[in-house]
Design an enzyme around this catalytic site. Structure first.
Site, PDB file in Angstrom:
ATOM      1  N   HIS A 152     -63.438 -94.428  61.239  1.00  0.00           N
ATOM      2  CA  HIS A 152     -64.241 -94.336  62.457  1.00  0.00           C
ATOM      3  C   HIS A 152     -64.800 -95.714  62.861  1.00  0.00           C
ATOM      4  CE1 HIS A 152     -64.300 -89.940  61.951  1.00  0.00           C
ATOM      5  NE2 HIS A 152     -64.746 -90.101  60.734  1.00  0.00           N
TER       6      HIS A 152
HETATM    7  O1  RIB Z   1     -68.970 -89.486  62.542  1.00  0.00           O
HETATM    8  C1  RIB Z   1     -68.589 -90.657  61.870  1.00  0.00           C
HETATM    9  C2  RIB Z   1     -69.725 -91.619  61.772  1.00  0.00           C
HETATM   10  O2  RIB Z   1     -70.761 -91.078  60.960  1.00  0.00           O
HETATM   11  C3  RIB Z   1     -69.330 -92.943  61.075  1.00  0.00           C
HETATM   12  O3  RIB Z   1     -70.083 -93.984  61.625  1.00  0.00           O
HETATM   13  C4  RIB Z   1     -69.724 -92.723  59.647  1.00  0.00           C
HETATM   14  O4  RIB Z   1     -70.059 -93.944  58.965  1.00  0.00           O
HETATM   15  C5  RIB Z   1     -70.949 -91.893  59.804  1.00  0.00           C
HETATM   16  O5  RIB Z   1     -72.029 -92.780  60.040  1.00  0.00           O
END
Ligand code: RIB
Ligand code: CA
Length: 332
Positions: free
Chosen positions: A249
Protein backbone atom coordinates in the site's frame (compact mmCIF):
# COMPACT_ATOMS: atom_id res chain seq x y z
CA UNK A 1 14.72 16.68 -13.10
CA UNK A 2 16.24 17.58 -9.71
CA UNK A 3 15.20 15.37 -6.79
CA UNK A 4 12.13 16.77 -4.98
CA UNK A 5 12.44 17.67 -1.28
CA UNK A 6 10.11 15.10 0.29
CA UNK A 7 8.65 14.37 3.72
CA UNK A 8 7.04 11.03 4.55
CA UNK A 9 4.41 11.00 7.31
CA UNK A 10 4.38 7.40 8.51
CA UNK A 11 2.92 4.99 11.07
CA UNK A 12 5.88 2.68 10.55
CA UNK A 13 4.54 -0.64 10.21
CA UNK A 14 5.87 -2.96 7.57
CA UNK A 15 4.69 -1.30 4.40
CA UNK A 16 5.59 2.14 5.75
CA UNK A 17 9.11 0.79 6.29
CA UNK A 18 9.19 -0.44 2.69
CA UNK A 19 7.90 2.98 1.57
CA UNK A 20 10.76 4.69 3.42
CA UNK A 21 13.24 2.35 1.72
CA UNK A 22 11.70 2.99 -1.70
CA UNK A 23 11.95 6.74 -1.09
CA UNK A 24 15.60 6.45 -0.01
CA UNK A 25 16.34 4.33 -3.10
CA UNK A 26 14.57 6.66 -5.56
CA UNK A 27 16.63 9.28 -7.44
CA UNK A 28 13.53 11.47 -7.76
CA UNK A 29 13.47 11.95 -3.97
CA UNK A 30 15.46 14.23 -1.66
CA UNK A 31 14.24 12.83 1.66
CA UNK A 32 14.40 15.84 3.99
CA UNK A 33 12.32 14.46 6.84
CA UNK A 34 9.99 11.85 8.22
CA UNK A 35 7.17 12.44 10.69
CA UNK A 36 5.62 9.73 12.82
CA UNK A 37 1.97 9.26 13.68
CA UNK A 38 0.04 6.64 15.64
CA UNK A 39 -1.71 4.07 13.50
CA UNK A 40 -0.42 0.54 12.99
CA UNK A 41 1.29 0.95 16.36
CA UNK A 42 1.84 3.71 18.94
CA UNK A 43 3.49 6.92 17.80
CA UNK A 44 6.48 6.21 20.05
CA UNK A 45 7.01 2.84 18.40
CA UNK A 46 6.49 4.38 14.95
CA UNK A 47 9.21 6.92 15.76
CA UNK A 48 11.60 4.20 16.97
CA UNK A 49 10.91 2.05 13.91
CA UNK A 50 11.33 4.96 11.48
CA UNK A 51 14.72 5.87 12.99
CA UNK A 52 15.83 2.21 12.85
CA UNK A 53 14.73 1.72 9.24
CA UNK A 54 16.45 4.90 8.07
CA UNK A 55 19.62 3.92 9.92
CA UNK A 56 19.63 0.48 8.29
CA UNK A 57 19.20 2.25 4.95
CA UNK A 58 22.21 4.46 5.63
CA UNK A 59 20.07 7.56 6.14
CA UNK A 60 20.41 8.11 9.87
CA UNK A 61 20.88 11.79 8.96
CA UNK A 62 17.21 12.29 8.05
CA UNK A 63 15.27 14.32 10.62
CA UNK A 64 12.52 12.24 12.25
CA UNK A 65 9.91 14.25 14.18
CA UNK A 66 7.25 12.67 16.37
CA UNK A 67 3.60 13.52 15.85
CA UNK A 68 0.16 12.69 17.12
CA UNK A 69 -0.33 9.99 19.76
CA UNK A 70 -4.09 9.71 19.22
CA UNK A 71 -6.66 10.46 16.54
CA UNK A 72 -8.87 13.55 16.64
CA UNK A 73 -11.81 12.91 18.87
CA UNK A 74 -11.49 9.17 19.36
CA UNK A 75 -9.24 6.52 20.90
CA UNK A 76 -6.36 4.86 19.04
CA UNK A 77 -6.81 1.25 17.89
CA UNK A 78 -3.46 -0.29 16.76
CA UNK A 79 -3.14 -3.32 14.46
CA UNK A 80 -0.54 -5.71 15.95
CA UNK A 81 -2.04 -8.68 14.07
CA UNK A 82 -1.02 -7.11 10.75
CA UNK A 83 2.37 -5.57 11.53
CA UNK A 84 3.42 -7.32 14.77
CA UNK A 85 3.53 -6.06 18.35
CA UNK A 86 6.38 -3.65 17.57
CA UNK A 87 5.29 -2.87 14.03
CA UNK A 88 8.08 -4.51 12.00
CA UNK A 89 6.85 -8.08 12.04
CA UNK A 90 9.52 -10.45 13.32
CA UNK A 91 12.33 -8.01 12.58
CA UNK A 92 14.04 -6.53 15.61
CA UNK A 93 16.52 -3.98 14.32
CA UNK A 94 18.90 -2.45 16.88
CA UNK A 95 17.85 0.95 18.23
CA UNK A 96 19.09 3.72 15.98
CA UNK A 97 21.96 5.93 17.08
CA UNK A 98 19.98 8.94 15.90
CA UNK A 99 17.40 10.49 18.23
CA UNK A 100 14.05 12.02 17.33
CA UNK A 101 14.04 15.69 16.34
CA UNK A 102 13.48 18.25 19.07
CA UNK A 103 10.66 19.71 16.99
CA UNK A 104 7.22 18.20 16.47
CA UNK A 105 5.89 16.62 13.31
CA UNK A 106 3.69 19.67 12.68
CA UNK A 107 6.66 22.03 13.07
CA UNK A 108 8.79 19.92 10.70
CA UNK A 109 6.06 19.87 8.04
CA UNK A 110 5.07 23.54 8.33
CA UNK A 111 8.63 24.77 8.84
CA UNK A 112 9.92 22.89 5.79
CA UNK A 113 7.09 24.18 3.59
CA UNK A 114 7.71 27.77 4.70
CA UNK A 115 11.48 27.41 4.14
CA UNK A 116 11.04 26.02 0.61
CA UNK A 117 7.69 27.42 -0.62
CA UNK A 118 6.17 25.48 -3.51
CA UNK A 119 8.82 22.72 -3.39
CA UNK A 120 8.16 20.19 -0.63
CA UNK A 121 6.28 16.99 -1.50
CA UNK A 122 4.40 15.59 1.51
CA UNK A 123 3.39 11.92 1.37
CA UNK A 124 1.20 10.54 4.16
CA UNK A 125 1.06 6.77 4.59
CA UNK A 126 -0.75 6.62 7.92
CA UNK A 127 -3.78 8.29 9.48
CA UNK A 128 -4.04 11.97 8.51
CA UNK A 129 -3.85 13.36 12.05
CA UNK A 130 -0.48 15.12 11.61
CA UNK A 131 -1.57 16.56 8.26
CA UNK A 132 -4.82 17.92 9.72
CA UNK A 133 -2.94 19.48 12.65
CA UNK A 134 -0.38 21.00 10.26
CA UNK A 135 -3.22 22.51 8.20
CA UNK A 136 -4.70 24.01 11.38
CA UNK A 137 -1.25 25.52 12.14
CA UNK A 138 -0.79 26.77 8.56
CA UNK A 139 -4.04 27.04 6.52
CA UNK A 140 -1.96 28.09 3.48
CA UNK A 141 -0.12 24.76 3.50
CA UNK A 142 -1.81 23.59 0.26
CA UNK A 143 -0.16 26.53 -1.53
CA UNK A 144 3.14 26.28 0.37
CA UNK A 145 3.62 22.59 -0.41
CA UNK A 146 4.89 21.47 -3.80
CA UNK A 147 2.50 18.51 -3.68
CA UNK A 148 0.60 16.19 -1.36
CA UNK A 149 -0.20 12.50 -1.72
CA UNK A 150 -1.75 10.04 0.69
CA UNK A 151 -2.23 6.32 0.99
CA UNK A 152 -5.80 6.01 2.10
CA UNK A 153 -9.40 5.44 1.19
CA UNK A 154 -11.38 3.09 -1.00
CA UNK A 155 -13.16 5.00 -3.74
CA UNK A 156 -14.78 2.53 -6.11
CA UNK A 157 -14.60 -0.60 -3.88
CA UNK A 158 -15.03 -1.73 -0.28
CA UNK A 159 -12.73 -1.14 2.65
CA UNK A 160 -10.24 -3.37 4.50
CA UNK A 161 -11.03 -2.58 8.15
CA UNK A 162 -14.78 -2.50 7.66
CA UNK A 163 -16.76 -3.19 4.51
CA UNK A 164 -16.83 0.59 3.96
CA UNK A 165 -13.55 1.99 5.32
CA UNK A 166 -9.83 1.72 4.64
CA UNK A 167 -7.58 1.61 7.75
CA UNK A 168 -5.85 5.01 7.59
CA UNK A 169 -9.11 6.88 7.13
CA UNK A 170 -11.00 4.68 9.60
CA UNK A 171 -8.46 5.33 12.38
CA UNK A 172 -8.98 9.10 12.10
CA UNK A 173 -11.98 10.08 9.95
CA UNK A 174 -12.23 13.57 11.48
CA UNK A 175 -8.66 14.34 10.42
CA UNK A 176 -9.38 13.08 6.92
CA UNK A 177 -12.52 15.21 6.73
CA UNK A 178 -10.52 18.31 7.74
CA UNK A 179 -7.83 17.58 5.14
CA UNK A 180 -10.25 17.13 2.24
CA UNK A 181 -12.13 20.27 3.31
CA UNK A 182 -9.03 22.48 3.34
CA UNK A 183 -7.88 21.25 -0.07
CA UNK A 184 -11.32 21.95 -1.59
CA UNK A 185 -11.01 24.12 -4.69
CA UNK A 186 -7.19 24.00 -4.86
CA UNK A 187 -5.55 24.01 -8.29
CA UNK A 188 -5.64 20.57 -9.86
CA UNK A 189 -1.87 20.05 -9.50
CA UNK A 190 -2.12 20.79 -5.77
CA UNK A 191 -5.05 18.51 -5.02
CA UNK A 192 -4.21 15.51 -2.82
CA UNK A 193 -3.27 12.44 -4.87
CA UNK A 194 -5.32 9.71 -3.19
CA UNK A 195 -3.75 6.26 -3.51
CA UNK A 196 -6.42 3.98 -2.13
CA UNK A 197 -7.22 0.30 -2.04
CA UNK A 198 -8.55 0.55 -5.61
CA UNK A 199 -4.91 0.48 -6.77
CA UNK A 200 -2.85 -0.67 -3.76
CA UNK A 201 -4.60 -4.05 -3.69
CA UNK A 202 -2.98 -4.64 -7.08
CA UNK A 203 0.55 -3.97 -5.74
CA UNK A 204 1.29 -7.53 -4.62
CA UNK A 205 4.72 -8.62 -3.32
CA UNK A 206 5.27 -12.40 -3.27
CA UNK A 207 8.07 -14.58 -1.94
CA UNK A 208 10.12 -14.49 -5.21
CA UNK A 209 10.03 -10.67 -5.08
CA UNK A 210 11.22 -10.72 -1.46
CA UNK A 211 14.02 -13.16 -2.30
CA UNK A 212 15.07 -10.89 -5.17
CA UNK A 213 15.11 -7.81 -2.92
CA UNK A 214 17.18 -9.45 -0.16
CA UNK A 215 19.25 -11.59 -2.54
CA UNK A 216 22.40 -9.44 -2.62
CA UNK A 217 22.84 -9.48 1.18
CA UNK A 218 20.26 -11.54 3.06
CA UNK A 219 22.32 -11.58 6.26
CA UNK A 220 23.01 -7.84 6.27
CA UNK A 221 21.16 -5.69 8.81
CA UNK A 222 18.98 -4.27 6.04
CA UNK A 223 18.41 -7.67 4.45
CA UNK A 224 17.37 -9.15 7.79
CA UNK A 225 15.09 -6.21 8.54
CA UNK A 226 13.28 -6.50 5.21
CA UNK A 227 12.99 -10.31 5.46
CA UNK A 228 11.78 -10.27 9.08
CA UNK A 229 9.22 -7.55 8.51
CA UNK A 230 7.89 -8.60 5.12
CA UNK A 231 7.68 -12.35 5.78
CA UNK A 232 5.50 -11.64 8.85
CA UNK A 233 3.28 -9.36 6.72
CA UNK A 234 3.04 -12.06 4.02
CA UNK A 235 2.11 -14.65 6.65
CA UNK A 236 -0.71 -12.36 7.80
CA UNK A 237 -2.07 -12.14 4.28
CA UNK A 238 -1.86 -15.91 3.81
CA UNK A 239 -3.40 -16.79 7.19
CA UNK A 240 -6.00 -14.05 7.61
CA UNK A 241 -6.76 -12.73 4.14
CA UNK A 242 -6.16 -16.05 2.40
CA UNK A 243 -4.00 -14.41 -0.24
CA UNK A 244 -0.57 -15.26 -1.64
CA UNK A 245 1.52 -12.13 -1.24
CA UNK A 246 1.32 -8.90 0.76
CA UNK A 247 0.01 -5.58 -0.48
CA UNK A 248 2.51 -2.72 -0.86
CA UNK A 249 0.00 0.00 0.00
CA UNK A 250 2.49 2.63 1.18
CA UNK A 251 5.34 2.07 -1.29
CA UNK A 252 2.82 2.47 -4.12
CA UNK A 253 1.73 5.82 -2.69
CA UNK A 254 5.35 7.01 -2.79
CA UNK A 255 5.83 5.64 -6.31
CA UNK A 256 2.74 7.40 -7.68
CA UNK A 257 3.51 10.63 -5.80
CA UNK A 258 6.92 10.84 -7.50
CA UNK A 259 5.75 9.53 -10.88
CA UNK A 260 2.08 10.18 -11.57
CA UNK A 261 2.37 8.40 -14.93
CA UNK A 262 2.10 5.11 -13.02
CA UNK A 263 -1.55 5.84 -12.24
CA UNK A 264 -4.83 6.82 -13.83
CA UNK A 265 -6.00 9.80 -11.75
CA UNK A 266 -9.56 11.18 -11.67
CA UNK A 267 -10.20 14.68 -10.35
CA UNK A 268 -13.30 14.59 -8.17
CA UNK A 269 -14.73 15.48 -4.77
CA UNK A 270 -14.39 13.20 -1.78
CA UNK A 271 -16.38 13.42 1.42
CA UNK A 272 -15.54 11.37 4.50
CA UNK A 273 -18.24 9.72 6.57
CA UNK A 274 -17.65 10.64 10.20
CA UNK A 275 -20.93 9.54 11.81
CA UNK A 276 -22.25 6.36 10.19
CA UNK A 277 -22.52 3.35 12.51
CA UNK A 278 -21.61 0.99 9.63
CA UNK A 279 -19.87 3.48 7.32
CA UNK A 280 -17.55 5.43 9.66
CA UNK A 281 -14.39 6.29 7.70
CA UNK A 282 -15.88 5.66 4.27
CA UNK A 283 -14.41 7.86 1.53
CA UNK A 284 -17.36 8.77 -0.68
CA UNK A 285 -16.15 9.95 -4.10
CA UNK A 286 -18.40 11.66 -6.63
CA UNK A 287 -17.01 9.59 -9.51
CA UNK A 288 -20.26 10.00 -11.48
CA UNK A 289 -20.11 13.82 -11.28
CA UNK A 290 -23.54 14.06 -9.59
CA UNK A 291 -22.51 17.05 -7.47
CA UNK A 292 -23.00 19.43 -10.41
CA UNK A 293 -26.62 18.34 -10.94
CA UNK A 294 -29.42 20.91 -10.78
CA UNK A 295 -31.28 19.09 -8.01
CA UNK A 296 -30.40 19.81 -4.34
CA UNK A 297 -27.80 17.08 -3.68
CA UNK A 298 -26.06 18.99 -0.86
CA UNK A 299 -22.52 18.52 -2.20
CA UNK A 300 -20.12 21.38 -2.83
CA UNK A 301 -19.14 21.53 -6.52
CA UNK A 302 -15.40 22.12 -5.95
CA UNK A 303 -13.02 19.22 -6.49
CA UNK A 304 -10.74 18.32 -3.58
CA UNK A 305 -8.90 15.18 -4.70
CA UNK A 306 -7.23 13.30 -7.55
CA UNK A 307 -8.16 9.68 -7.02
CA UNK A 308 -6.09 6.82 -8.46
CA UNK A 309 -8.37 4.26 -10.09
CA UNK A 310 -5.86 2.62 -12.45
CA UNK A 311 -2.22 1.62 -11.92
CA UNK A 312 0.66 0.10 -13.89
CA UNK A 313 1.13 -2.51 -11.16
CA UNK A 314 3.75 -4.64 -12.94
CA UNK A 315 5.85 -1.58 -13.79
CA UNK A 316 5.65 -0.52 -10.14
CA UNK A 317 6.67 -3.94 -8.81
CA UNK A 318 9.63 -4.10 -11.19
CA UNK A 319 10.72 -0.62 -10.07
CA UNK A 320 10.22 -1.47 -6.39
CA UNK A 321 12.25 -4.70 -6.53
CA UNK A 322 15.02 -3.15 -8.62
CA UNK A 323 15.42 -0.06 -6.42
CA UNK A 324 15.18 -1.68 -3.00
CA UNK A 325 17.41 -4.58 -4.13
CA UNK A 326 20.01 -2.00 -5.19
CA UNK A 327 19.79 -0.41 -1.75
CA UNK A 328 20.33 -3.79 -0.06
CA UNK A 329 23.33 -4.35 -2.32
CA UNK A 330 24.75 -0.93 -1.49
CA UNK A 331 24.32 -1.55 2.23
CA UNK A 332 25.81 -5.06 2.19
O1 RIB B 1 -4.93 0.23 4.64
C1 RIB B 1 -3.54 0.16 4.50
C2 RIB B 1 -2.86 1.21 5.32
O2 RIB B 1 -3.08 0.97 6.70
C3 RIB B 1 -1.32 1.19 5.15
O3 RIB B 1 -0.84 2.50 5.29
C4 RIB B 1 -0.85 0.35 6.30
O4 RIB B 1 0.47 0.70 6.74
C5 RIB B 1 -1.84 0.72 7.36
O5 RIB B 1 -1.39 1.92 7.96
CA1 CA C 1 0.92 2.99 6.93
Amino acid sequence: MAPRPTILDVDTGVDDALALLYAVASPEVELIGATSVMGNITVEQATENTLAVLEAAGRGDVEVAQGAARPLGRDHVPFPVVHGERGLGRAAPPPAAAKPSTRSAVDLIVGSARERPGEVLLIATGPLTNVALALREEPHLPDLLGGFALMGGAFARGGNVTPAAEANIWIDPLAAEEVFTVFSGADDARLPICVGLDVTERAVMRRPDLDAVCGPAPDSPLGRLIEGATSFYMDFYAAVVGEDGCRLHDPLAVAIAIDESLAGLVTTRVEVETDGRWTMGETVADLAGVRGSPWPVGWEPEANARVALEVAAEEFMERFVERVRSLVEARA
